[in-house]
Design an enzyme around this catalytic site. Structure first.
Site, PDB file in Angstrom:
ATOM      1  N   LYS A   8       1.313  -1.520   0.089  1.00  0.00           N
ATOM      2  CA  LYS A   8      -0.170   0.146   0.450  1.00  0.00           C
ATOM      3  C   LYS A   8       0.945   1.287   0.273  1.00  0.00           C
ATOM      4  O   LYS A   8       1.673   1.338  -0.012  1.00  0.00           O
ATOM      5  CB  LYS A   8      -0.818   0.366   1.183  1.00  0.00           C
ATOM      6  CG  LYS A   8      -0.432  -0.192   3.086  1.00  0.00           C
ATOM      7  CD  LYS A   8       0.438   1.234   2.918  1.00  0.00           C
ATOM      8  CE  LYS A   8       0.699   1.478   4.500  1.00  0.00           C
ATOM      9  NZ  LYS A   8       1.859   2.286   4.574  1.00  0.00           N
ATOM     10  N   PRO A  94       9.994  -4.831  -0.326  1.00  0.00           N
ATOM     11  CA  PRO A  94      10.487  -4.118   0.784  1.00  0.00           C
ATOM     12  C   PRO A  94      10.148  -4.139   2.003  1.00  0.00           C
ATOM     13  O   PRO A  94       8.816  -3.195   2.325  1.00  0.00           O
ATOM     14  CB  PRO A  94      11.655  -3.171   0.233  1.00  0.00           C
ATOM     15  CG  PRO A  94      10.585  -2.357  -1.011  1.00  0.00           C
ATOM     16  CD  PRO A  94       9.579  -3.622  -1.106  1.00  0.00           C
ATOM     17  N   GLY A  96      10.715  -2.328   6.352  1.00  0.00           N
ATOM     18  CA  GLY A  96      10.156  -0.896   7.114  1.00  0.00           C
ATOM     19  C   GLY A  96      10.331  -0.184   5.509  1.00  0.00           C
ATOM     20  O   GLY A  96      10.898   1.301   5.693  1.00  0.00           O
ATOM     21  N   GLY A  98       7.191   1.768   4.658  1.00  0.00           N
ATOM     22  CA  GLY A  98       5.974   2.003   4.682  1.00  0.00           C
ATOM     23  C   GLY A  98       5.426   1.510   3.604  1.00  0.00           C
ATOM     24  O   GLY A  98       4.511   2.368   3.711  1.00  0.00           O
ATOM     25  N   LEU A  99       5.002   0.609   3.124  1.00  0.00           N
ATOM     26  CA  LEU A  99       4.684   0.096   2.020  1.00  0.00           C
ATOM     27  C   LEU A  99       3.656  -0.736   2.964  1.00  0.00           C
ATOM     28  O   LEU A  99       2.650  -1.738   2.173  1.00  0.00           O
ATOM     29  CB  LEU A  99       5.435  -0.776   0.519  1.00  0.00           C
ATOM     30  CG  LEU A  99       5.979  -0.418   0.003  1.00  0.00           C
ATOM     31  CD1 LEU A  99       7.817  -0.475  -0.686  1.00  0.00           C
ATOM     32  CD2 LEU A  99       5.298   1.389  -1.008  1.00  0.00           C
ATOM     33  N   GLY A 102       4.594  -5.921   5.996  1.00  0.00           N
ATOM     34  CA  GLY A 102       4.319  -7.091   6.569  1.00  0.00           C
ATOM     35  C   GLY A 102       3.076  -7.313   7.295  1.00  0.00           C
ATOM     36  O   GLY A 102       2.034  -8.251   7.448  1.00  0.00           O
ATOM     37  N   SER A 103       2.249  -6.186   7.105  1.00  0.00           N
ATOM     38  CA  SER A 103       0.596  -6.546   7.146  1.00  0.00           C
ATOM     39  C   SER A 103      -0.215  -6.919   6.378  1.00  0.00           C
ATOM     40  O   SER A 103      -1.278  -7.461   6.389  1.00  0.00           O
ATOM     41  CB  SER A 103       0.794  -4.702   7.235  1.00  0.00           C
ATOM     42  OG  SER A 103       0.985  -4.038   8.638  1.00  0.00           O
ATOM     43  N   SER A 104      -0.034  -6.087   5.503  1.00  0.00           N
ATOM     44  CA  SER A 104      -0.899  -7.429   4.070  1.00  0.00           C
ATOM     45  C   SER A 104      -0.547  -8.739   3.995  1.00  0.00           C
ATOM     46  O   SER A 104      -1.398  -8.846   3.731  1.00  0.00           O
ATOM     47  CB  SER A 104       0.196  -7.304   2.722  1.00  0.00           C
ATOM     48  OG  SER A 104      -0.875  -7.302   1.605  1.00  0.00           O
ATOM     49  N   ASP A 136      -1.918  -1.170  10.147  1.00  0.00           N
ATOM     50  CA  ASP A 136      -2.530  -1.236   8.729  1.00  0.00           C
ATOM     51  C   ASP A 136      -3.308  -2.410   8.461  1.00  0.00           C
ATOM     52  O   ASP A 136      -4.121  -2.724   6.920  1.00  0.00           O
ATOM     53  CB  ASP A 136      -1.038  -1.465   7.854  1.00  0.00           C
ATOM     54  CG  ASP A 136      -0.543   0.081   8.490  1.00  0.00           C
ATOM     55  OD1 ASP A 136      -1.265   1.364   8.616  1.00  0.00           O
ATOM     56  OD2 ASP A 136       0.674  -0.188   7.448  1.00  0.00           O
TER      57      ASP A 136
HETATM   58  O1  C5P Z   1       0.697  -1.145  14.612  1.00  0.00           O
HETATM   59  P1  C5P Z   1       1.669  -0.640  14.069  1.00  0.00           P
HETATM   60  O2  C5P Z   1       2.613  -1.774  14.615  1.00  0.00           O
HETATM   61  O3  C5P Z   1       2.223   0.128  12.995  1.00  0.00           O
HETATM   62  O4  C5P Z   1       2.745   0.269  14.548  1.00  0.00           O
HETATM   63  C1  C5P Z   1       4.349   0.386  15.397  1.00  0.00           C
HETATM   64  C2  C5P Z   1       4.224   1.943  15.964  1.00  0.00           C
HETATM   65  O5  C5P Z   1       3.589   2.144  15.566  1.00  0.00           O
HETATM   66  C3  C5P Z   1       3.595   1.507  17.754  1.00  0.00           C
HETATM   67  O6  C5P Z   1       4.281   0.848  18.739  1.00  0.00           O
HETATM   68  C4  C5P Z   1       3.476   3.484  17.494  1.00  0.00           C
HETATM   69  O7  C5P Z   1       4.767   3.741  18.367  1.00  0.00           O
HETATM   70  C5  C5P Z   1       3.367   3.882  16.893  1.00  0.00           C
HETATM   71  N1  C5P Z   1       1.943   4.661  16.116  1.00  0.00           N
HETATM   72  C6  C5P Z   1       1.220   5.038  16.303  1.00  0.00           C
HETATM   73  N2  C5P Z   1       0.055   5.565  16.356  1.00  0.00           N
HETATM   74  C7  C5P Z   1      -0.473   4.908  15.236  1.00  0.00           C
HETATM   75  C8  C5P Z   1       0.247   4.030  14.922  1.00  0.00           C
HETATM   76  C9  C5P Z   1       1.493   3.690  14.906  1.00  0.00           C
HETATM   77  O8  C5P Z   1       2.167   5.796  17.056  1.00  0.00           O
HETATM   78  N3  C5P Z   1      -1.640   5.443  15.105  1.00  0.00           N
END
Ligand code: C5P
Length: 292
Positions: A8, A94, A96, A98-99, A102-104, A136
């Protein structure tokens, strides 16, 4: 069963000050892009989840979102004592970057196992279960184009954008999401506007690239650029090469992108960037309908 899990980009990302739990309220227009991981699922008689991956750098233990979501779903469906699954992941997105790779992978593991085990969970139930594992995942359960609010787990659909192509710049820079949010907090001015809910996106999908790009912001760019001088440098260099065209970052970085209405325009400009920048540049479809 084989499935393809798309990446994404956050076309637009506004971030509010953190709430009491430390998380940040978001308002983000997210779309899938034509860059895919592949997942292959085989049910086995040996209970448990086993993950293998073609990329030796990627952990395949219980820290991987594929293992976490598969284990969680087997538990929730009371199948963990009797059912096993082997999952093979072919990694193309890739990490780390921002794509949301891992979530997908995690979200598509839930969607695939729901079918393979005939659990018949509704998309809403799957998305709400998925959001326990990261901000995500709910988006990927719905896709391909949504406005995400809350922590990212509220995902009403929005029509896909009119521009059909993105040029992605994929520098080999790994941006740690928690550190970017922490720097965001450090840079936050005390009177920062937190009225994220007032954003009305309804007309945005009708706008061509030239009119849409000036509306897009990513509130995580200042903290990401402050953490990574090389990323800031690539951003300003790309903007110059493209004669001042707006280039945005996806999520917490490091992927940068710009949008085009046609494939020809996208490919011509991707070639210009490739020639001078020395980073991986790819043209991808936005909100693709068919997987590759
Ligand atoms: O949910 P995700 O694994 O993407 O989040 C990684 C980290 O990013 C969280 O542990 C938090 O530190 C930060 N985060 C946040 N607010 C969000 C999404 C992520 O502070 N809405």
């Amino acid at each position: 069963m084989r499935v393809t899990a798309p990446a994404k980009i956050n076309l637009h990302l506004r971030v509010g000050p953190p709430t009491a739990d430390g998380f940040h309220p978001l308002s983000s227009w997210m779309v899938t892009v034509g860059l895919f991981d592949n997942l292959e699922f085989t049910l086995t008689d040996t209970p448990g989840v086993r993950l293998t991956c073609d990329d030796p750098a990627l952990p395949t233990d219980a820290s991987n979102l594929v293992v976490k979501t598969a284990t969680g779903l087997l538990d929730a469906a009371n199948l963990s004592a009797t059912t096993g699954v082997h999952i093979h992941l072919t990694k193309r997105i890739p990490s780390g970057a921002g794509l949301g790779g891992g979530s997908s992978d995690g979200a598509f593991t839930l969607l695939a196992l729901n079918k393979l085990l005939d659990l018949q969970w509704s998309p809403d139930r799957l998305a709400s279960f998925a959001s326990r594992y990261g901000s995500d995942l709910a988006f990927f359960c719905h896709g391909p184009s949504s406005v995400c609010t809350g922590r990212g787990e509220i995902v009403p659909p929005l029509a896909p954008p009119k521009p059909k192509y993105a040029v992605l710049l994929l520098p080999p820079i790994h941006m740690p999401t928690p550190a970017v949010y922490k720097r965001f907090d450090q840079l936050l001015s005390p009177n920062q506007d937190s009225a994220l809910r007032t954003q009305d996106y309804s007309a945005w999908p009708t706008l061509a690239a030239q009119n849409l790009l000036p509306k897009l912001i990513n509130a995580l760019e200042p903290p990401a650029f402050s953490l990574s001088a090389p990323l800031k440098e690539i951003h300003s260099h790309a903007t110059k090469i493209l004669d001042g065209r707006i280039v945005r970052m996806s999520g917490s970085g490091s992927t940068l992108f710009t949008l085009y209405d046609t494939r020809d325009e996208a490919e011509t400009n991707a070639a210009r960037l490739r020639l001078t920048l020395g980073v991986n540049v790819q043209t991808v479809e936005l909100a693709p309908t068919g997987a590759k």
